[in-house]
Write a protein that holds these residues in place. Structure first.
Motif, short mmCIF file in Angstrom:
data_model
loop_
_atom_site.label_atom_id
_atom_site.label_comp_id
_atom_site.label_asym_id
_atom_site.label_seq_id
_atom_site.Cartn_x
_atom_site.Cartn_y
_atom_site.Cartn_z
N CYS A 224 44.21 35.11 36.40
CA CYS A 224 44.47 33.88 37.14
C CYS A 224 45.03 32.77 36.28
O CYS A 224 45.78 31.94 36.75
CB CYS A 224 43.19 33.39 37.81
SG CYS A 224 42.93 34.13 39.43
N CYS B 110 39.98 33.87 45.93
CA CYS B 110 41.33 33.63 45.39
C CYS B 110 41.64 32.15 45.22
O CYS B 110 42.17 31.75 44.18
CB CYS B 110 42.38 34.27 46.31
SG CYS B 110 42.13 36.04 46.58
N MET C 217 43.22 42.35 42.31
CA MET C 217 42.95 41.02 42.83
C MET C 217 41.69 41.10 43.67
O MET C 217 41.57 42.00 44.51
CB MET C 217 44.14 40.54 43.68
CG MET C 217 43.95 39.18 44.33
SD MET C 217 45.40 38.74 45.35
CE MET C 217 44.89 37.12 45.91
N PRO C 218 40.71 40.22 43.47
CA PRO C 218 40.71 39.14 42.47
C PRO C 218 40.39 39.67 41.07
O PRO C 218 39.67 40.66 40.94
CB PRO C 218 39.58 38.22 42.97
CG PRO C 218 38.66 39.14 43.69
CD PRO C 218 39.53 40.19 44.33
#
Length: 271
Positions: free
Chosen positions: A20, A208, A245-246
């Protein structure tokens, strides 16, 4: 004759993923720009009901080589377009190129000396966390009763199969003399009714659109804005499906992954 299935051009995503806190680069492959094509080159009908000596040979073009081919609904692929050891029936052959772009064709092998034939009707799978698709086989021929099976399962007397997910199934029909033929039957994706407001937003918000990730001042795109989620819906489906993801140790359940997939396939609506 088995119902023909129309297949639209697909957009396949090839994605380079980072955590991220880093930039995400996305490269897309638009299959419609260099579409694949598949054609039947030759067929050999089986010599009898008991013989599995039929063959189908297909050739591919377009897209990006090398190609792979499947005759079982995309379950298994091979590098050759030649399929042997086949009985009678109608087969859907799939070509897949190195970018994942696909095309399909249909080919029928006739059983010499037999009037056994079959068609099918199907209803779409409109459930997300379970399956409710159906296939009903309509067989005709002189030697009744008929028996039916899906894949390599056991033969049954009822030609209706329920509780099926979307996909292509290999169905075998057998008459009272032991003559059998195969057909490829497709269960389509039906609208599952999964909504953004009730099912998906909470998953995105909790996993997210969090600090340091897809929020204002964090990693782009900002998933607190629905339009950004919608624009990246196919990417989100791909990433959650591959469990990239995540990131950073956070996980979502398989049911949540399935809900995202259903919502995206339904059209990624703001519902």
């Amino acid at each position: 004759m088995v119902r023909k299935v129309n297949f639209a051009s697909a957009v396949v995503l090839a994605v380079l993923f980072w955590r991220c806190t880093n930039h995400v680069e996305v490269a897309t492959v638009d299959c419609s720009l260099n579409p694949t094509a598949i054609a039947v080159e030759s067929t050999t009908n089986p010599t009898s009901c008991e013989s599995f000596d039929g063959a189908i040979t297909v050739t591919g073009s377009g897209g990006e080589t090398p190609y792979q081919y499947s005759i079982d609904g995309g379950v298994t692929f091979q590098s050759s377009g030649a399929f042997t050891g086949l009985g009678g029936g109608t087969f859907i052959v799939t070509l897949k190129d190195s970018k994942g772009c696909e095309s399909q064709t249909e080919s029928t092998l006739t059983i010499q000396g037999s009037d056994l034939a079959a068609t099918y009707e199907a209803t779409a799978d409109s459930e997300c966390l379970s399956d409710n698709g159906t296939i009903t086989i309509n067989a005709t021929g002189s030697h009744t009763p008929f028996q039916y099976r899906v894949g390599s399962g056991s033969f049954v007397s009822d030609g209706t199969f329920t509780g099926l997910g979307e996909g292509t199934y290999s169905i075998t029909v057998k008459d009272a003399e032991g003559c059998s033929l195969a057909i490829s039957a497709t269960v389509a994706h039906g609208n599952t009714g999964i909504t953004w407001s009730n099912d998906i937003k909470t998953i995105i918000d909790a996993n997210c659109a969090v600090s340091g990730c897809h929020v204002s001042g964090g990693q782009s795109p900002n998933f607190t804005n629905f339009s950004n989620v919608q624009k990246n819906a196919s990417l989100i489906k791909s990433r959650t499906g591959s469990r990239s993801m995540p990131p950073d140790g956070r996980t979502i359940t398989q049911d949540q992954i399935n809900l995202i997939s259903c919502w995206v396939t339904d059209g990624a609506l703001q519902n």
